[in-house]
Design an enzyme around this catalytic site. Structure first.
Site, PDB file in Angstrom:
ATOM      1  N   TRP A  10      50.827  23.073 -47.132  1.00 41.69           N
ATOM      2  CA  TRP A  10      51.830  23.042 -45.851  1.00 41.69           C
ATOM      3  C   TRP A  10      51.219  23.212 -44.707  1.00 41.69           C
ATOM      4  O   TRP A  10      51.151  23.394 -43.960  1.00 41.69           O
ATOM      5  CB  TRP A  10      52.931  24.229 -46.232  1.00 41.69           C
ATOM      6  CG  TRP A  10      53.973  24.602 -46.785  1.00 41.69           C
ATOM      7  CD1 TRP A  10      54.245  23.618 -47.685  1.00 41.69           C
ATOM      8  CD2 TRP A  10      54.948  25.448 -46.852  1.00 41.69           C
ATOM      9  NE1 TRP A  10      55.248  23.554 -48.099  1.00 41.69           N
ATOM     10  CE2 TRP A  10      56.072  25.327 -47.730  1.00 41.69           C
ATOM     11  CE3 TRP A  10      55.062  26.882 -46.274  1.00 41.69           C
ATOM     12  CZ2 TRP A  10      56.680  26.149 -48.212  1.00 41.69           C
ATOM     13  CZ3 TRP A  10      56.193  27.886 -47.355  1.00 41.69           C
ATOM     14  CH2 TRP A  10      56.826  27.449 -47.748  1.00 41.69           C
ATOM     15  N   LYS A  11      49.535  23.573 -45.102  1.00 43.64           N
ATOM     16  CA  LYS A  11      48.561  24.136 -43.795  1.00 43.64           C
ATOM     17  C   LYS A  11      49.678  24.341 -42.632  1.00 43.64           C
ATOM     18  O   LYS A  11      49.921  25.866 -43.072  1.00 43.64           O
ATOM     19  CB  LYS A  11      48.575  22.208 -43.426  1.00 43.64           C
ATOM     20  CG  LYS A  11      48.771  21.006 -44.134  1.00 43.64           C
ATOM     21  CD  LYS A  11      47.432  20.004 -43.652  1.00 43.64           C
ATOM     22  CE  LYS A  11      47.316  18.902 -44.892  1.00 43.64           C
ATOM     23  NZ  LYS A  11      46.219  17.319 -44.546  1.00 43.64           N
ATOM     24  N   GLU A  97      39.144  19.463 -44.776  1.00 41.51           N
ATOM     25  CA  GLU A  97      39.760  20.214 -43.473  1.00 41.51           C
ATOM     26  C   GLU A  97      38.998  21.377 -43.240  1.00 41.51           C
ATOM     27  O   GLU A  97      38.539  21.137 -42.313  1.00 41.51           O
ATOM     28  CB  GLU A  97      40.771  20.237 -43.053  1.00 41.51           C
ATOM     29  CG  GLU A  97      41.876  19.118 -42.779  1.00 41.51           C
ATOM     30  CD  GLU A  97      43.311  18.918 -43.105  1.00 41.51           C
ATOM     31  OE1 GLU A  97      44.111  19.998 -42.921  1.00 41.51           O
ATOM     32  OE2 GLU A  97      44.376  18.270 -43.281  1.00 41.51           O
ATOM     33  N   SER A 212      48.142  11.191 -47.756  1.00 39.63           N
ATOM     34  CA  SER A 212      49.898  10.883 -47.716  1.00 39.63           C
ATOM     35  C   SER A 212      50.918   9.976 -48.750  1.00 39.63           C
ATOM     36  O   SER A 212      51.210   9.358 -48.570  1.00 39.63           O
ATOM     37  CB  SER A 212      50.094   8.968 -46.045  1.00 39.63           C
ATOM     38  OG  SER A 212      48.881   9.828 -45.538  1.00 39.63           O
ATOM     39  N   GLY A 233      50.595  17.261 -48.089  1.00 38.49           N
ATOM     40  CA  GLY A 233      50.743  17.902 -47.347  1.00 38.49           C
ATOM     41  C   GLY A 233      52.051  17.776 -46.559  1.00 38.49           C
ATOM     42  O   GLY A 233      52.910  18.413 -46.652  1.00 38.49           O
ATOM     43  N   GLY A 234      52.286  16.667 -45.621  1.00 40.77           N
ATOM     44  CA  GLY A 234      53.011  16.546 -44.127  1.00 40.77           C
ATOM     45  C   GLY A 234      55.025  16.705 -45.161  1.00 40.77           C
ATOM     46  O   GLY A 234      55.602  16.753 -44.800  1.00 40.77           O
TER      47      GLY A 234
END
Ligand code: PGA
Length: 254
Positions: A10-11, A97, A212, A233-234
């Protein structure tokens, strides 16, 4: 057959409200399938909340980072013991990151990996090349050096209780995805490298693809022999997308 893992990273996103709604949809929609693990990795302040919200559902809980230290004067850090206390079974380590924005080195990642395995928390070790490195034909060398940095310090035995995520940096959050063939080539190379240390471990180790991945491209990526799941992620912030990827992964187990 190796485990399949669908993991949501979820960052630094979400609020109590949005997380309640996301977890409501995930707990209602997730289906327990033999050999398939569904994992969510919330921001650290929300791990306790997610632990409560997940209840008895077959969703595992992970963190996005951890200190290699046990306790003490390390302001702003948290330990493996704390993660376990909150019900975390996994921790993402060495995400690109963290490497590029927070200066984590291969040596830092290796220290955390050793500490995690020794504390019985499963590390999800992230590796991957930048666009420049890919264009220079260095992909396999870069990824292999990242694996070696951990393998040399941790030893192959610790990889028995680990997961690797291959995440090409140029594909993370960009909407660009590695083609299934590009990803498979790197996954196979990682597995071959690990097999030189321990063939049994290499055959069992789940290697996830990240970058992605979404409901539209998951099926062709997960159809590859050496792709054992996704680090997402997204698309993991949208319940319907994430559940669709879980359903695709469940299909692969049949
Ligand atoms: P993305 O992120 O799915 O948004 O590309 C993946 C990751 O960084 O783990």
């Amino acid at each position: 057959m190796r485990k399949t893992i669908v993991a949501g990273n979820w960052k630094m996103n979400g609020s109590s409200e949005s997380i309640k709604s996301l977890m409501g949809a995930l707990t209602a929609g997730v289906v327990a399938v033999d050999g398939l693990e569904t994992l969510v990795c919330p921001p650290a302040p929300y791990i306790g909340l997610v632990a409560d919200l997940k209840g008895e559902s077959p969703i595992a809980l992970g963190a996005q980072n951890v200190s290699a230290q046990e306790s003490g004067a390390f302001t702003g850090e948290w330990s493996l013991g704390m993660l376990q206390d909150l019900g975390c079974s996994h921790v993402i380590l060495g995400h690109s990151e963290r490497r590029s924005l927070f200066g984590e080195t291969d040596a830092d990642v290796a220290d955390k990996f050793v500490a995690a395995v020794d504390a019985d928390v499963i590390p999800v070790l992230c590796i991957g090349e930048t666009l420049e490195q890919r264009e220079a034909g260095q992909t396999i060398d870069v990824v292999s050096a990242q694996v070696d940095a951990v393998l040399n310090q941790a030893g192959s035995e610790r990889f028995m209780n680990a997961v690797i995520a291959y995440e090409p940096v140029w594909a993370i959050g960009t909407g660009l995805t590695a083609t299934p063939e590009q990803a498979q080539e790197v996954h196979a190379a990682i597995r071959a490298q690990l097999a030189q240390a321990d063939a049994d471990m290499a055959a069992k180790l789940p290697i996830l693809y990240g970058g992605s991945m979404n409901a539209g491209n998951a099926a062709e990526l997960l159809a590859q022999n050496d792709i054992d799941g996704g680090l997402i992620g997204g698309a993991s912030l949208k319940a319907d997308e994430f559940l669709t990827i879980c359903a695709v992964a469940a299909e692969r187990r049949k």
